[in-house]
Each structure stands twice: as C-alpha cells, then as structure tokens.
Design an enzyme around this catalytic site. Structure first.
Site, PDB file in Angstrom:
ATOM      1  CB  SER A  25     -15.371  -4.800  -3.135  1.00  0.00           C
ATOM      2  OG  SER A  25     -15.165  -3.677  -2.751  1.00  0.00           O
ATOM      3  CE  LYS A  76      -5.289  -0.145  -4.413  1.00  0.00           C
ATOM      4  NZ  LYS A  76      -4.889  -0.182  -2.886  1.00  0.00           N
ATOM      5  CG  ASP A 109      -5.113   2.504  -0.635  1.00  0.00           C
ATOM      6  OD1 ASP A 109      -5.992   2.284  -0.072  1.00  0.00           O
ATOM      7  OD2 ASP A 109      -4.709   1.979  -1.723  1.00  0.00           O
ATOM      8  N   GLY A 132       7.412  -8.769   2.538  1.00  0.00           N
ATOM      9  CA  GLY A 132       6.718  -8.354   1.244  1.00  0.00           C
ATOM     10  C   GLY A 132       7.298  -7.201   0.677  1.00  0.00           C
ATOM     11  CB  ALA A 133       9.420  -6.399  -1.820  1.00  0.00           C
ATOM     12  NE  ARG A 156       7.992 -16.508  -2.392  1.00  0.00           N
ATOM     13  CZ  ARG A 156       6.872 -16.654  -2.800  1.00  0.00           C
ATOM     14  NH1 ARG A 156       6.299 -17.930  -2.199  1.00  0.00           N
ATOM     15  NH2 ARG A 156       6.419 -16.165  -3.689  1.00  0.00           N
ATOM     16  CE1 TYR A 222     -11.952  -7.811   3.909  1.00  0.00           C
ATOM     17  CE2 TYR A 222     -10.341  -6.430   3.377  1.00  0.00           C
ATOM     18  CZ  TYR A 222     -11.465  -6.874   3.253  1.00  0.00           C
ATOM     19  OH  TYR A 222     -12.117  -6.246   2.132  1.00  0.00           O
TER      20      TYR A 222
HETATM   21  P1  ATR Z   1       0.486  -7.482  -4.363  1.00  0.00           P
HETATM   22  O1  ATR Z   1      -0.030  -6.581  -5.323  1.00  0.00           O
HETATM   23  O2  ATR Z   1      -0.721  -8.034  -3.410  1.00  0.00           O
HETATM   24  O3  ATR Z   1       1.505  -7.013  -3.251  1.00  0.00           O
HETATM   25  P2  ATR Z   1       2.256  -9.131  -5.630  1.00  0.00           P
HETATM   26  O4  ATR Z   1       3.148  -7.870  -6.306  1.00  0.00           O
HETATM   27  O5  ATR Z   1       2.241 -10.300  -6.618  1.00  0.00           O
HETATM   28  O6  ATR Z   1       1.266  -8.894  -5.027  1.00  0.00           O
HETATM   29  O7  ATR Z   1       3.215  -9.640  -4.197  1.00  0.00           O
HETATM   30  C1  ATR Z   1       3.248 -10.594  -3.638  1.00  0.00           C
HETATM   31  C2  ATR Z   1       4.053 -10.579  -2.514  1.00  0.00           C
HETATM   32  O8  ATR Z   1       3.615 -11.601  -1.717  1.00  0.00           O
HETATM   33  C3  ATR Z   1       5.509 -10.660  -2.794  1.00  0.00           C
HETATM   34  O9  ATR Z   1       6.520  -9.789  -2.056  1.00  0.00           O
HETATM   35  C4  ATR Z   1       5.667 -12.325  -2.682  1.00  0.00           C
HETATM   36  O10 ATR Z   1       6.953 -12.517  -2.435  1.00  0.00           O
HETATM   37  P3  ATR Z   1       8.112 -12.803  -3.773  1.00  0.00           P
HETATM   38  O11 ATR Z   1       8.483 -11.655  -4.349  1.00  0.00           O
HETATM   39  O12 ATR Z   1       9.262 -13.774  -3.325  1.00  0.00           O
HETATM   40  O13 ATR Z   1       7.113 -13.573  -4.864  1.00  0.00           O
HETATM   41  C5  ATR Z   1       4.994 -12.390  -1.475  1.00  0.00           C
HETATM   42  N1  ATR Z   1       4.381 -13.821  -1.439  1.00  0.00           N
HETATM   43  C6  ATR Z   1       3.257 -14.504  -1.881  1.00  0.00           C
HETATM   44  N2  ATR Z   1       3.475 -15.676  -1.496  1.00  0.00           N
HETATM   45  C7  ATR Z   1       4.299 -15.865  -0.406  1.00  0.00           C
HETATM   46  C8  ATR Z   1       4.629 -16.844   0.461  1.00  0.00           C
HETATM   47  N3  ATR Z   1       3.914 -18.243   0.399  1.00  0.00           N
HETATM   48  N4  ATR Z   1       5.513 -16.677   1.141  1.00  0.00           N
HETATM   49  C9  ATR Z   1       6.399 -15.689   1.441  1.00  0.00           C
HETATM   50  N5  ATR Z   1       5.767 -14.409   0.325  1.00  0.00           N
HETATM   51  C10 ATR Z   1       5.170 -14.864  -0.416  1.00  0.00           C
END
Ligand code: ATR
Length: 280
Positions: A25, A76, A109, A132-133, A156, A222
């Site tokens: 951090s 969070k 945030d 991403g989701a 994905r 980052y």
């Molecule tokens: P965070 O809290 O950091 O968002 P998370 O809840 O584990 O972590 O979510 C990770 C995100 O990164 C998800 O959207 C994941 O896609 P999936 O839902 O398909 O798993 C995405 N992600 C991680 N590695 C990836 C990759 N190599 N290519 C595409 N998406 C990726």
C-alpha cells in the site's frame, strides 16, 4: 524494518489502511505527505486484516485510539456492513473510509474515479466501456450510471457482466447499460480496465481503435511503470492513465472528510510518484 503490521500487533496511531495483502500500500506515504504539509502530528499505518476480522480489528484499533481507517481489498463490503453509510453512498454497497468513533463511513473511491475522468474532459452522457465485472467494477459501474454516463460492459465470463448490468439497472432507474460478448470500443470515450489481467501482465482481447478516436485507456490498477493494458494502448497512439491519480484523489477526499481541511493534493501526488519502489 516492516512497514506494515498485523492488526493484533498494531502500534497506537491515528489513522490506518486495512486490507489483505497490505504490504504494497502507498496510502501511508500519501497521508504522511498531507500531515507534513500541515505540520500535523498524526500517524497513518498499514495494517493487515484478513476477511471476516474487520469488526474485531476495528474494536482493537479503537482501544488504541485510532480515529479513522481506509479499507481496501477484500474488506470494502464488510466495511459497508459495519458502518452507517452517508446516504449518497448507499448505492455503492462498498465503503473505503470509516470514522471509527462515530461508526460512519463514506466511499471516496467512486467520486475520485469520476473526478479523474472529468480531468480528461470526459463528461456525463459519454459512452464508457468497462472491462471486468468483479469486486472492483461494481461500485464504479453504479457510480458511472448514477452520474449519467452510458455504459458498455464486457467480462470474460459474460454471465457476471449480465448480473452486474441487471443489478445496476435496479439500483439506478433509467441507467443505460449494454453488455457485449466482445470488447468493442467504437464510439466510446473511455475504456476502463477493472480486470486483474494487468497484475499478471496478460493482454486483454481488445480491438484497439486508431488514435483519431481520442479514446482514453484507463487502468484502475498500477505498477511502477506502465501496466500491460497501458502499454498496449500506448502502442496504438492512445492516451492512457493508471490508478495512481485515483488513489491520490480518494486519499485527498478521505483526508478532508476526517480533518475538515483542504487536501494538499500536490504534495500527496508527489508522494505517490516520488517513490517508485513500494516494497522498500
Ligand atoms: P477484483 O475485486 O480485483 O475485481 P475479482 O472480483 O476476482 O477481483 O474480479 C477479477 C476480474 O478480472 C473479473 O472480472 C475477471 O473475469 P472473470 O469474471 O471472467 O473471472 C477478470 N479477469 C481476471 N483475469 C483475467 C484475464 N486474464 N482476462 C480477462 N479477464 C480477467
């Protein structure tokens, strides 16, 4: 010397950032820069708190006279459950800034993220493509929809993007959200990477547009240099940003929320860029 503590071994202090992992951090040095600018005799520590232990850790820190904490991954949502939330932040379902004594919390945030977008002259009404989701995407997507941005979501695993779109539409009546099976930046003002792909230096399947589109490629993660996502954007002549500006802005808003003082943003920004090696 360790620059972080386990919560049971935490020294007395004023403020802290809690999360797991926490060794990386940069928040302690950002807040220390703000205290130095005002000559405030305050301390800010990085403290590891595993999932499920936030409530116990906060009770312990209160006994050590801590006033406030930031929380980061994976706490969070737990923070949201612990605190009474500022009404405007209730839709986010996640908090990153807590006042231990009043048990109130706020989310800095999302406003920090929206403010960095404005810094790139990207205004409500624009189409924003979110990749991403996962946990990091949720509050940002709700915040974008609430501010009147149009949204295009890609993940994905598409079912998670569908769920996020549906949840956001329920929370924000009138939200304009589409889910796409393939990344498609056409007509978008910004492409926001919330996936953890950057952390493993993987490239995402993005059909990068030409520089003429003036797309902003914004990675909320980052590293010391450019993330893989930024490198790919830069190689297509696109403007790009990473999570550091957002990190400083959420810290600035938290500093003001706790102290009532205007945040010395220039000093705080310098603190995050001046020390490129967070582990030393
Ligand atoms: P965070 O809290 O950091 O968002 P998370 O809840 O584990 O972590 O979510 C990770 C995100 O990164 C998800 O959207 C994941 O896609 P999936 O839902 O398909 O798993 C995405 N992600 C991680 N590695 C990836 C990759 N190599 N290519 C595409 N998406 C990726």
């Amino acid at each position: 010397m360790n620059n972080w503590f386990e919560w049971r071994d935490a020294p007395p202090g004023d403020f802290a950032v809690l999360g797991d992992p926490i060794h990386h951090s940069r928040s302690p040095r950002i807040h220390a820069a703000a205290y130095a600018a005002y000559g405030l005799p305050l301390t800010y520590h990085a403290i590891r708190v595993p999932t499920g232990e936030l409530e116990a850790a906060l009770a312990h820190l209160e006994s050590l006279r801590y006033r406030g904490v930031n929380v980061t991954l994976p706490l969070k949502e737990e923070a949201f459950a612990w605190a009474e939330t500022e009404p405007r932040d209730a839709v986010y379902g996640a908090l990153n800034t807590l006042d231990i004594r009043t048990r109130f919390g706020t989310n800095t945030d999302v406003p920090a993220f929206l403010s960095t977008l404005r810094g790139f002259e990207i205004e409500p009404g624009a189409l924003i493509h979110v990749l991403g989701a996962g946990g990091s995407a949720k509050a940002l997507v709700v915040g974008l929809a609430q501010s009147g941005f149009r949204l295009r979501l890609w993940n994905r695993t598409q079912s998670k993007a569908d769920d996020l779109a549906q949840r956001t539409a329920e929370l924000i009546p009138g939200a304009r959200i589409e889910v796409v099976a393939e990344v498609s930046p056409t007509y978008c003002a910004a492409l926001i990477n919330t996936t953890s792909a950057s952390l493993s230096a993987e490239s995402l399947p993005i059909p990068w547009p030409s520089a003429a589109q003036n797309l902003l490629a914004y990675d909320i993660a980052y590293t010391d240099g450019l993330t893989r996502f930024q490198q790919d954007a830069a190689s297509h002549g696109l403007r790009h940003a990473d999570g550091r500006a957002m990190l400083v802005e959420q810290a600035a808003l938290a500093f003001t929320w706790w102290t009532g003082k205007e945040a010395p943003r220039t000093d705080m920004l310098a603190a995050v860029y001046e020390h490129p090696h967070p582990h030393t």
